[in-house]
Motif scaffolding. Sequence first.
Motif, PDB file in Angstrom:
ATOM      1  N   SER A  57      11.151  -3.999 -19.956  1.00  0.00           N
ATOM      2  CA  SER A  57      12.856  -3.412 -18.698  1.00  0.00           C
ATOM      3  C   SER A  57      12.613  -2.275 -19.198  1.00  0.00           C
ATOM      4  N   ALA A  58      13.050  -1.778 -20.329  1.00  0.00           N
ATOM      5  CA  ALA A  58      13.054  -0.176 -20.703  1.00  0.00           C
ATOM      6  C   ALA A  58      11.661   0.488 -20.174  1.00  0.00           C
ATOM      7  N   GLY A  59      11.108  -0.300 -20.703  1.00  0.00           N
ATOM      8  CA  GLY A  59       9.345   1.019 -19.958  1.00  0.00           C
ATOM      9  C   GLY A  59       9.914   0.756 -18.257  1.00  0.00           C
ATOM     10  N   LEU A  60      10.027  -0.970 -17.773  1.00  0.00           N
ATOM     11  CA  LEU A  60       9.986  -0.767 -16.748  1.00  0.00           C
ATOM     12  C   LEU A  60      10.967   0.310 -15.694  1.00  0.00           C
ATOM     13  N   GLN A  61      12.255   0.687 -16.869  1.00  0.00           N
ATOM     14  CA  GLN A  61      13.394   1.940 -16.076  1.00  0.00           C
ATOM     15  C   GLN A  61      12.199   3.215 -16.526  1.00  0.00           C
ATOM     16  N   SER A  62      11.990   3.413 -17.236  1.00  0.00           N
ATOM     17  CA  SER A  62      11.181   4.847 -17.389  1.00  0.00           C
ATOM     18  C   SER A  62       9.731   5.336 -16.262  1.00  0.00           C
ATOM     19  N   TYR A  63       9.536   3.794 -16.288  1.00  0.00           N
ATOM     20  CA  TYR A  63       7.647   3.851 -14.878  1.00  0.00           C
ATOM     21  C   TYR A  63       8.623   4.323 -14.112  1.00  0.00           C
ATOM     22  N   ASP A  66       9.215   8.299 -13.421  1.00  0.00           N
ATOM     23  CA  ASP A  66       8.607   8.673 -13.777  1.00  0.00           C
ATOM     24  C   ASP A  66       7.938   8.814 -12.184  1.00  0.00           C
ATOM     25  N   CYS A  67       7.730   7.362 -11.590  1.00  0.00           N
ATOM     26  CA  CYS A  67       7.359   7.293 -10.235  1.00  0.00           C
ATOM     27  C   CYS A  67       7.683   7.017  -9.032  1.00  0.00           C
ATOM     28  N   GLY A  68       9.411   7.050  -8.661  1.00  0.00           N
ATOM     29  CA  GLY A  68       9.587   6.899  -8.069  1.00  0.00           C
ATOM     30  C   GLY A  68      10.563   5.881  -7.306  1.00  0.00           C
ATOM     31  N   ARG A  69       9.343   4.524  -8.023  1.00  0.00           N
ATOM     32  CA  ARG A  69       9.737   2.876  -7.659  1.00  0.00           C
ATOM     33  C   ARG A  69       9.146   2.125  -8.671  1.00  0.00           C
ATOM     34  N   PHE A  70       8.949   0.751  -8.752  1.00  0.00           N
ATOM     35  CA  PHE A  70       8.868   0.269  -9.880  1.00  0.00           C
ATOM     36  C   PHE A  70       7.185  -0.484  -9.310  1.00  0.00           C
ATOM     37  N   PRO A  71       6.768  -0.944 -10.249  1.00  0.00           N
ATOM     38  CA  PRO A  71       5.554  -1.121 -10.277  1.00  0.00           C
ATOM     39  C   PRO A  71       5.085  -2.878  -9.509  1.00  0.00           C
ATOM     40  N   LYS A  83      -3.101   2.764 -15.706  1.00  0.00           N
ATOM     41  CA  LYS A  83      -2.143   3.660 -14.208  1.00  0.00           C
ATOM     42  C   LYS A  83      -2.544   2.943 -13.263  1.00  0.00           C
ATOM     43  N   PRO A  84      -1.865   2.252 -12.387  1.00  0.00           N
ATOM     44  CA  PRO A  84      -1.843   1.433 -11.378  1.00  0.00           C
ATOM     45  C   PRO A  84      -3.695   1.875 -11.305  1.00  0.00           C
ATOM     46  N   GLU A  85      -5.018   1.227 -10.280  1.00  0.00           N
ATOM     47  CA  GLU A  85      -5.858   1.207  -9.023  1.00  0.00           C
ATOM     48  C   GLU A  85      -5.337   0.738  -8.389  1.00  0.00           C
ATOM     49  N   LEU A  86      -3.990  -0.413  -7.505  1.00  0.00           N
ATOM     50  CA  LEU A  86      -3.801  -0.637  -6.963  1.00  0.00           C
ATOM     51  C   LEU A  86      -3.011  -0.749  -5.745  1.00  0.00           C
ATOM     52  N   TYR A  87      -2.430  -0.222  -4.401  1.00  0.00           N
ATOM     53  CA  TYR A  87      -1.841   0.306  -3.419  1.00  0.00           C
ATOM     54  C   TYR A  87      -0.488   0.034  -4.212  1.00  0.00           C
ATOM     55  N   VAL A  89      -0.793   3.610  -5.417  1.00  0.00           N
ATOM     56  CA  VAL A  89      -1.390   4.227  -7.038  1.00  0.00           C
ATOM     57  C   VAL A  89       0.415   5.429  -7.795  1.00  0.00           C
ATOM     58  N   PRO A  90       0.774   5.337  -8.064  1.00  0.00           N
ATOM     59  CA  PRO A  90       1.073   6.511  -8.684  1.00  0.00           C
ATOM     60  C   PRO A  90       0.686   7.836  -8.935  1.00  0.00           C
ATOM     61  N   GLU A  91       1.264   9.088  -8.330  1.00  0.00           N
ATOM     62  CA  GLU A  91       0.936   9.660  -8.391  1.00  0.00           C
ATOM     63  C   GLU A  91       1.460  10.960  -9.489  1.00  0.00           C
ATOM     64  N   LYS A  92       2.816  10.426 -10.244  1.00  0.00           N
ATOM     65  CA  LYS A  92       3.592  10.580 -11.283  1.00  0.00           C
ATOM     66  C   LYS A  92       3.278   9.779 -12.615  1.00  0.00           C
ATOM     67  N   TRP A  93       2.506   8.901 -12.793  1.00  0.00           N
ATOM     68  CA  TRP A  93       2.287   8.626 -13.543  1.00  0.00           C
ATOM     69  C   TRP A  93       2.035   8.615 -14.831  1.00  0.00           C
ATOM     70  N   ASN A  94       3.473   8.663 -16.160  1.00  0.00           N
ATOM     71  CA  ASN A  94       2.860   9.531 -17.368  1.00  0.00           C
ATOM     72  C   ASN A  94       2.584   8.439 -18.557  1.00  0.00           C
TER      73      ASN A  94
END
Length: 155
Positions: A57-63, A66-71, A83-87, A89-94
């Motif tokens: 959950s903490a990782g999802l919040q950080s994601y 950074d990315c503006g949405r959840f996976p 970094k996900p390859e499926l649509y 694809v988050p541009e700001k994945w860090n």
Amino acid sequence: MKEKKNEQSKSDGFTFVETIVVLSIIAVLAAGTTVSAGKLLEKARQVSASSQIEQYSAGLQSYFLDCGRFPTTDQGLWALWEKPELYPVPEKWNGPYIDRQPSKDPWGTDYRYICRGSGIMPGEVPEGLPYVLYSCGPDGKEGFEGEEDDVLSWK
């Protein structure tokens, strides 16, 4: 002198009945310990699953930050590790956003992750949650109502 030898030999050692009684007591104590240890082990698995869900959950919040949405549901928890390859694809994945690759729960099954908008949310989930993350527990069956062994992110 012979009387003392006879008395001494009669009192040395245990009788068969005494030995059986002692072994029975040991067996009862061992059985009780085994049952207690089993309950403690199951509680430890529940706590471990709950802790792992909190880390995800903490990782999802950080994601999200950074990315503006959840996976998405299809991207799953692996989006926290690589970094996900499926649509989409988050541009700001860090990432990675977790310490190690997503693992199975303590009972050997995958954690379940569903993102609102990209998966069907179970009916028992409270409104307004952006995602659900859970383990089905030792029985491996889904069903949140009445299933006390499920470990849920929202409880």
